[in-house]
Each structure stands twice: as structure tokens, then as C-alpha cells.
Write a protein that holds these residues in place. Structure first.
Motif, mmCIF file in Angstrom:
data_model
loop_
_atom_site.group_PDB
_atom_site.id
_atom_site.type_symbol
_atom_site.label_atom_id
_atom_site.label_comp_id
_atom_site.label_asym_id
_atom_site.label_seq_id
_atom_site.Cartn_x
_atom_site.Cartn_y
_atom_site.Cartn_z
ATOM 1 N N GLN A 39 0.844 -1.199 0.000
ATOM 2 C CA GLN A 39 0.000 0.000 0.000
ATOM 3 C C GLN A 39 0.881 1.253 0.000
ATOM 4 O O GLN A 39 0.681 2.198 -0.767
ATOM 5 C CB GLN A 39 -0.857 -0.030 1.267
ATOM 6 C CG GLN A 39 -1.455 1.306 1.651
ATOM 7 C CD GLN A 39 -2.960 1.310 1.497
ATOM 8 O OE1 GLN A 39 -3.609 0.273 1.643
ATOM 9 N NE2 GLN A 39 -3.511 2.459 1.184
ATOM 10 N N ASN A 40 1.891 1.215 0.866
ATOM 11 C CA ASN A 40 2.833 2.319 0.971
ATOM 12 C C ASN A 40 3.621 2.513 -0.330
ATOM 13 O O ASN A 40 3.845 3.635 -0.789
ATOM 14 C CB ASN A 40 3.753 1.972 2.151
ATOM 15 C CG ASN A 40 4.725 3.056 2.444
ATOM 16 O OD1 ASN A 40 5.746 3.128 1.772
ATOM 17 N ND2 ASN A 40 4.415 3.899 3.415
ATOM 18 N N MET A 41 4.012 1.408 -0.952
ATOM 19 C CA MET A 41 4.746 1.491 -2.223
ATOM 20 C C MET A 41 3.881 2.112 -3.321
ATOM 21 O O MET A 41 4.358 2.900 -4.141
ATOM 22 C CB MET A 41 5.210 0.097 -2.664
ATOM 23 C CG MET A 41 6.416 -0.427 -1.894
ATOM 24 S SD MET A 41 6.840 -2.094 -2.473
ATOM 25 C CE MET A 41 8.415 -2.331 -1.617
ATOM 26 N N LEU A 42 2.584 1.762 -3.325
ATOM 27 C CA LEU A 42 1.678 2.325 -4.336
ATOM 28 C C LEU A 42 1.538 3.825 -4.147
ATOM 29 O O LEU A 42 1.608 4.598 -5.108
ATOM 30 C CB LEU A 42 0.293 1.673 -4.233
ATOM 31 C CG LEU A 42 0.190 0.234 -4.713
ATOM 32 C CD1 LEU A 42 -1.213 -0.298 -4.488
ATOM 33 C CD2 LEU A 42 0.548 0.138 -6.193
ATOM 34 N N GLU A 43 1.381 4.236 -2.884
ATOM 35 C CA GLU A 43 1.261 5.671 -2.603
ATOM 36 C C GLU A 43 2.500 6.394 -3.084
ATOM 37 O O GLU A 43 2.444 7.459 -3.687
ATOM 38 C CB GLU A 43 1.091 5.908 -1.099
ATOM 39 C CG GLU A 43 -0.355 5.841 -0.675
ATOM 40 C CD GLU A 43 -0.504 5.668 0.832
ATOM 41 O OE1 GLU A 43 0.370 6.156 1.580
ATOM 42 O OE2 GLU A 43 -1.491 5.019 1.244
ATOM 43 N N ARG A 44 3.631 5.779 -2.799
ATOM 44 C CA ARG A 44 4.897 6.390 -3.189
ATOM 45 C C ARG A 44 5.012 6.510 -4.708
ATOM 46 O O ARG A 44 5.407 7.543 -5.236
ATOM 47 C CB ARG A 44 5.998 5.477 -2.660
ATOM 48 C CG ARG A 44 7.339 6.045 -2.804
ATOM 49 C CD ARG A 44 8.243 5.331 -1.844
ATOM 50 N NE ARG A 44 9.602 5.492 -2.301
ATOM 51 C CZ ARG A 44 10.619 4.854 -1.773
ATOM 52 N NH1 ARG A 44 10.432 4.005 -0.787
ATOM 53 N NH2 ARG A 44 11.816 5.065 -2.231
ATOM 54 N N ALA A 45 4.600 5.459 -5.404
ATOM 55 C CA ALA A 45 4.691 5.486 -6.865
ATOM 56 C C ALA A 45 3.763 6.540 -7.453
ATOM 57 O O ALA A 45 4.101 7.226 -8.416
ATOM 58 C CB ALA A 45 4.347 4.112 -7.428
ATOM 59 N N PHE A 46 2.568 6.679 -6.845
ATOM 60 C CA PHE A 46 1.572 7.605 -7.396
ATOM 61 C C PHE A 46 1.807 9.061 -7.004
ATOM 62 O O PHE A 46 1.172 9.951 -7.553
ATOM 63 C CB PHE A 46 0.161 7.180 -6.955
ATOM 64 C CG PHE A 46 -0.442 6.104 -7.822
ATOM 65 C CD1 PHE A 46 -0.465 6.244 -9.216
ATOM 66 C CD2 PHE A 46 -0.993 4.964 -7.265
ATOM 67 C CE1 PHE A 46 -1.032 5.266 -10.020
ATOM 68 C CE2 PHE A 46 -1.561 3.977 -8.064
ATOM 69 C CZ PHE A 46 -1.575 4.120 -9.452
ATOM 70 N N THR A 47 2.696 9.315 -6.047
ATOM 71 C CA THR A 47 2.897 10.706 -5.611
ATOM 72 C C THR A 47 4.349 11.127 -5.784
ATOM 73 O O THR A 47 4.831 11.998 -5.085
ATOM 74 C CB THR A 47 2.529 10.870 -4.120
ATOM 75 O OG1 THR A 47 3.349 9.966 -3.360
ATOM 76 C CG2 THR A 47 1.079 10.572 -3.845
#
Ligand code: WAQ
Ligand code: MG
Length: 254
Positions: A39-47
Motif C-alpha cells: 500500500q505504501n509502495m503504491l502511494e509512493r509510486a503515485f505521488t
């Protein structure tokens, strides 16, 4: 049981279809940690400050416990060179002190600076001649399957030295694995995040930070791995990509 969790994000298309590299991350965690971590990795990728990701690839793979190598973290020092020019000069001197030939330092830097944009991985560079040794092109060699053995201890160790940001946390883990590889002499790195100007030179002696190795705002970063002549590129690449490594705060520094 631990799991290798890897994320890579690109813009425009998948990396392998020519997309622009935005962000990547490598961790090794227990099964319960996978959901919050991804979840954290996705947030990081999207922001990410490098831009909007259109493609995100997450791989999850179990790691056999008996294969894990435990390594002590490299000691960290900072060289406070005030600008990019003096920072790069100091980094070159650190590479030379670690055993990289002056010619190889210059040729390596030239190849890094000639990149139109950042690669997803690192270049393997001959520490004597400066020629590129790997054939991975713009992909580069991606170091993977490494993490911290004990998060709490690690974060305490870093914050005692005044370091808190995620860049340092990830970089010192990666560099500790890199310099433990067979035939590795030293690494040069600076971030591809436009707002993060710091970089480092790592060797088995330690991790030397330079707060300004590139101009603020530049999306061009990268990694050079300087390798002893005669080293097997296949064996080295296999170690960097697949050998599971956990790093720990050295006993005397706890
Ligand atoms: N394996 C090989 N190369 C990588 C990897 C990896 N796992 N991750 C990133 N790279 C390469 C790739 O070319 C990136 O463009 C480049 O390195 C920079 O990656 O002490 O943040 O993750 O203050 O942006 C260093 C200084 C920060 C930290 C490094 O790198 C400090 C950083 P980034
Ligand atoms: Mg980055």
C-alpha cells in the motif's frame, strides 16, 4: 519466512516498453507486513516528484531463510562540500582513495552525465579502465533482496546521527549490500529525485555522504558500481540481484 517485495513504476508505458522510470523500491519483510508495505509502495509510486506513474509492477517472492546473509551496516560520514562542483571533486577523491583509477572515475562520471534521463538500475564500470561491463543498457543492474534486520534499532542508530529521511535509510542498506559483493571496489550514487541533491561514495571502509552532488531540480541521478578487473560479471550480477541480505547495526554502535 521472509518475502522479497519489489516495486517499479514508470511513466508512458512499462519500463520494458520504453516507459520513463519514476520510482522503485526493494524490501524483504514478513508475510503480515506485505499488505501495508505494498500500500505504501503504491502511494509512493503515485505521488512521486519525478512525475505521474502510468505503470506499476509489484513482485512478491518468498526468500529461503537459510540463504540470507547478515551484514553489518557501513559507518556513515558526511563531507560538507558547499556546492555541486566541490561535492563532485570530493566524491572523485573518495573514489580514488577507495582504489578506483582516476581514468575510470572520469569515464564513469561521463557515462552517468551523458544519460538523457535516469536509469532504473546501476552501471557496472571497470575500476581500471572506466568501460561499462554490463550489457543491460538503460535498464541497468537492479540491486534487490535486501533489508534491515531490525527496524527499531536501525532507526535509532540513524536518528542518533541526525539522519531520518527515507533516502538515507534505503541508500545505506543498498550500499552495504553492494560493497559486500565479490569484486566490488566502490559505488558512486546520487538521487534521481529532483528535490534531493545528496549522494554518496561507498566502499568497504564506509559510506561517505556529500550533500550536493547534483543541481537542485535535476531529475538525473544514477549509480556507478566500480568493479575490479577480472571479476565475473555474471556472478556479480547474480549476487546483486538475488542474494538475500539483511543488514544490522554493528554491535559496538548499538
Ligand atoms: N539497484 C541499482 N540501482 C538503483 C537501485 C537499485 N535497487 N535503486 C535506484 N537505483 C539507481 C537508479 O539509476 C536511480 O535513478 C538512481 O540509482 C537513484 O536512485 O545519504 O535516493 O532511489 O543523503 O533516487 C543517496 C544519498 C540517495 C542519501 C539516493 O537514490 C544520503 C537515492 P534513488
Ligand atoms: Mg529516486
Amino acid at each position: 519466512m521472509l518475502y522479497s517485495v519489489r516495486m517499479r513504476a514508470a511513466q508512458g508505458a512499462a519500463h520494458e516498453a520504453g516507459g520513463r522510470h519514476i520510482s522503485g523500491a526493494e524490501r524483504m519483510v514478513s508475510q503480515e507486513q506485505i499488505a501495508p508495505l505494498t500500500q505504501n509502495m503504491l502511494e509512493r509510486a503515485f505521488t512521486h516528484s519525478r512525475g505521474q506513474a502510468d505503470f506499476i509492477h509489484i513482485t512478491i517472492e518468498s526468500v529461503p531463510a537459510e540463504a540470507i546473509r547478515l551484514l553489518p551496516l557501513l559507518p556513515i560520514t558526511t563531507v560538507d562540500a558547499p556546492d555541486v562542483e566541490s561535492g563532485r571533486l570530493a566524491a572523485k577523491a573518495a573514489l580514488a582513495a577507495a582504489g578506483v583509477a582516476g581514468k575510470a572515475v572520469e569515464a564513469g562520471l561521463e557515462q552517468l552525465l551523458a544519460l538523457g534521463d535516469s536509469m532504473r538500475g546501476a552501471m557496472l564500470i571497470c575500476a581500471e579502465t572506466g568501460s561499462r561491463l554490463d550489457a543491460s543498457g538503460m535498464r541497468g543492474i537492479r540491486v534487490s533482496r535486501m533489508d534491515i534486520a531490525d527496524d527499531t534499532q536501525f532507526i535509532r542508530w540513524l536518528s542518533r546521527q541526525g539522519f531520518g529521511n527515507i533516502h538515507i535509510r534505503e541508500a545505506v542498506v543498498l550500499a552495504t549490500k553492494v560493497v559486500s559483493a565479490p569484486g566490488m571496489i566502490a559505488e558512486l550514487c546520487w538521487s534521481d529525485d529532483p528535490e534531493y541533491t545528496a549522494g554518496y561514495v561507498a566502499s568497504p571502509q564506509g559510506y561517505i555522504r556529500f550533500p550536493k552532488l547534483k543541481p537542485y531540480g535535476s531529475p538525473q541521478g544514477g549509480r556507478l558500481f566500480f568493479v575490479r578487473p577480472g571479476t565475473s560479471v555474471e556472478a556479480l550480477t547474480a549476487y546483486l540481484e538475488t542474494q538475500p541480505v539483511l543488514v544490522a547495526v554493528p554491535k559496538e554502535a548499538e
